[in-house]
Design an enzyme around this catalytic site. Sequence first.
Site, PDB file in Angstrom:
ATOM      1  CG  ASP A  25       6.354 -19.104   1.749  1.00  0.00           C
ATOM      2  OD1 ASP A  25       7.277 -19.024   2.570  1.00  0.00           O
ATOM      3  OD2 ASP A  25       5.140 -19.014   2.058  1.00  0.00           O
ATOM      4  CG  ASP A  31       2.574 -21.601   4.315  1.00  0.00           C
ATOM      5  OD1 ASP A  31       2.906 -20.582   3.688  1.00  0.00           O
ATOM      6  OD2 ASP A  31       1.393 -21.899   4.580  1.00  0.00           O
ATOM      7  CG  ASN A  56       2.052 -16.967   2.153  1.00  0.00           C
ATOM      8  OD1 ASN A  56       2.203 -18.189   2.309  1.00  0.00           O
ATOM      9  ND2 ASN A  56       1.818 -16.445   0.967  1.00  0.00           N
ATOM     10  CG  ASP A  66      14.787 -31.875 -14.550  1.00  0.00           C
ATOM     11  OD1 ASP A  66      14.606 -32.361 -13.429  1.00  0.00           O
ATOM     12  OD2 ASP A  66      14.062 -32.135 -15.537  1.00  0.00           O
ATOM     13  CD  GLU A 109      17.073 -35.895 -12.724  1.00  0.00           C
ATOM     14  OE1 GLU A 109      16.330 -36.599 -12.035  1.00  0.00           O
ATOM     15  OE2 GLU A 109      16.641 -35.136 -13.619  1.00  0.00           O
ATOM     16  CG  ASP A 162       0.122 -20.092   0.520  1.00  0.00           C
ATOM     17  OD1 ASP A 162       0.912 -20.784   1.205  1.00  0.00           O
ATOM     18  OD2 ASP A 162       0.473 -19.556  -0.552  1.00  0.00           O
ATOM     19  CG  ASP A 221      16.016 -28.422  -9.921  1.00  0.00           C
ATOM     20  OD1 ASP A 221      16.332 -28.782 -11.054  1.00  0.00           O
ATOM     21  OD2 ASP A 221      15.590 -29.183  -9.041  1.00  0.00           O
ATOM     22  CG  HIS A 231      12.526 -33.899  -6.000  1.00  0.00           C
ATOM     23  ND1 HIS A 231      13.863 -33.926  -6.329  1.00  0.00           N
ATOM     24  CD2 HIS A 231      11.858 -33.682  -7.163  1.00  0.00           C
ATOM     25  CE1 HIS A 231      13.983 -33.737  -7.633  1.00  0.00           C
ATOM     26  NE2 HIS A 231      12.790 -33.578  -8.161  1.00  0.00           N
ATOM     27  CG  ASP A 232      12.302 -37.112  -8.766  1.00  0.00           C
ATOM     28  OD1 ASP A 232      11.254 -36.459  -8.621  1.00  0.00           O
ATOM     29  OD2 ASP A 232      13.241 -36.753  -9.509  1.00  0.00           O
TER      30      ASP A 232
HETATM   31  C1  NOJ Z   1      13.537 -35.046 -12.922  1.00  0.00           C
HETATM   32  C2  NOJ Z   1      12.948 -34.341 -11.736  1.00  0.00           C
HETATM   33  O1  NOJ Z   1      13.735 -34.614 -10.615  1.00  0.00           O
HETATM   34  C3  NOJ Z   1      11.536 -34.821 -11.598  1.00  0.00           C
HETATM   35  O2  NOJ Z   1      10.934 -34.406 -10.394  1.00  0.00           O
HETATM   36  C4  NOJ Z   1      10.756 -34.367 -12.808  1.00  0.00           C
HETATM   37  O3  NOJ Z   1       9.468 -34.919 -12.769  1.00  0.00           O
HETATM   38  C5  NOJ Z   1      11.443 -34.795 -14.114  1.00  0.00           C
HETATM   39  N1  NOJ Z   1      12.850 -34.626 -14.093  1.00  0.00           N
HETATM   40  C6  NOJ Z   1      10.905 -34.008 -15.268  1.00  0.00           C
HETATM   41  O4  NOJ Z   1      11.384 -32.700 -15.225  1.00  0.00           O
END
Ligand code: NOJ
Length: 551
Positions: free
Chosen positions: A27, A19, A21, A197, A249, A23, A96, A322-323
Amino acid sequence: MEWWKKSVVYQIYVKSFQDSNNDGIGDLQGIVSRLDYLEKLGVDVLWLTPIYKSPNDDNGYDISDYYQIQPEFGTMEDFEELLEKAHEKQIKIILDVVFNHTSDEHHWFKESQSSKDNPYRDYYIWKEPKEGDVPNNWTSCFQGSAWEFDANTKEYYLHLFSKKQPDLNWQNPKVRQECYDIMNYWVDKGVDGFRLDVINVISKDESQYYVDSSIKGHKVCANGPHVHEYIQEMNQKVFSRKELLTVGETPAVTIEDGKKYAPLDNSELSMIFQFELMDVDGGETNKWSDQRFILKDLKQIMSRWQEGMYQKAWNSLFWNNHDQPRCVSRFGDTSTALYHEKSAKMLAICLHMMQGTPYIYQGEELGMTNVPFKSLNDYRDIETYNSYKQLVEIEKKVAHEDMLRYMLKSSRDHARTPMQWNKGKNAGFSNQTPWIMVNPNYLTINAEDEINNSNSIFYTYQKLIQLRKTYEIIILGKYELIMKDDENIFAYKRLYKDEEMIVYCNFSNQEVGYDPSILNDEKILIKNYEKHQKGILKPYESIVFYQKSRA
Ligand code: NOJ
């Protein structure tokens, strides 16, 4: 050879990286301020999670304007500055893009929803009710029906994810052209590629809209009838303009599918990002379990992909994103400080010596771990919340305590807490309370300490990146699994011209043996213990031998 075959990608979850700034939200200027760090690590490419305008129902994967920057991340000038400064350091940037769906707040959807004869009606998938109810029983990836009724026009729209993420209709050539225009806009700005995605679910099988199914909607729609046509068209209209890295993906794909999506002739995508390995420890309710993986299964999956794609197609290598939960907690061992360090390094070595383009998820290079979330309130992720509601409250399939335990193992939020930069306030991420809690272990796991310790996990990653640039065998060598049935050791060879590499990884906390007679005049490329005793692997020990002439 294409540049992306020699590259290592670093994934930045923009909201949680830095971050600038105060908040409490990461960013673009925050990333600019950390470019020196990324340069030191040695990564070639940054993948930024979606930076476009979004109401944040799914943290940016619900886009309301593809041509604007999300205000909390900064401005278009900030993005241009980031791109320029990264390029000065020879670091590329990929964006992305989410084209299976938009936000319901995108103007296309608002138009589409306004009336049946609106010119945008056909941008989305609208279906009449079947006997007064949903067209079929498809469920959304985030629980509940994949169909939402619109009282105004009395039809249902399809959403494979949340109801604020309506699916686009790729059958409509206008939709396809809009998506290509968007990508070309960003290519003209100078970006170096895209992460696409759930790109393999864009083509729906028309004949299935009124047919029930036993699996989730996004799985039914995976690898649909026109998907390759669409990706080839995208390739001609966008990808062929410049040598881009395009990573698709692709959930629910086989190796045969993979060969079609990422063939070596570059007629579709550069590479796929597939998830078979991520199901290795799934239980009855898929990811919501506390089951630990079995090494033999993990070896079998990884080896099948290594062998199946060899000289046919290109794959990504990753342990987490991130998933997914943090890899050292999931596949390594965080029970002691020593095992944490050794197993984090071992996992890095195991993955980075394979064929494919490696992806490092932010903080992985520090050994960042899962987070000791205490209650439901500590979580932020829509998938986690909806799954809790569905499994505990609606279906009553899982008890509250069990679900909390499963969440501690599998929630996507483990990956999404702030990057741990130093021992300062909020781990150096922000002076303001962050949007999601900081993992309290930042006092012992943080970038500053890692950089000051020449024996740290960070430097193992740095060295692995350098090795990939030095030894072509790592990029091109043929893979061969050895010690196939061993329950503790993952060992494999790479073979290239007259060179050979042998990689040993002990996935257990026990001392285990291997047969050293296959080594002749070897040198050690990388290891995670100071001293190695030939024939023996200490807990989580990993070592890579290289020999010019084969034994
Ligand atoms: C895959 C992404 O990696 C995930 O974070 C997202 O929730 C779903 N696609 C829907 O876009």
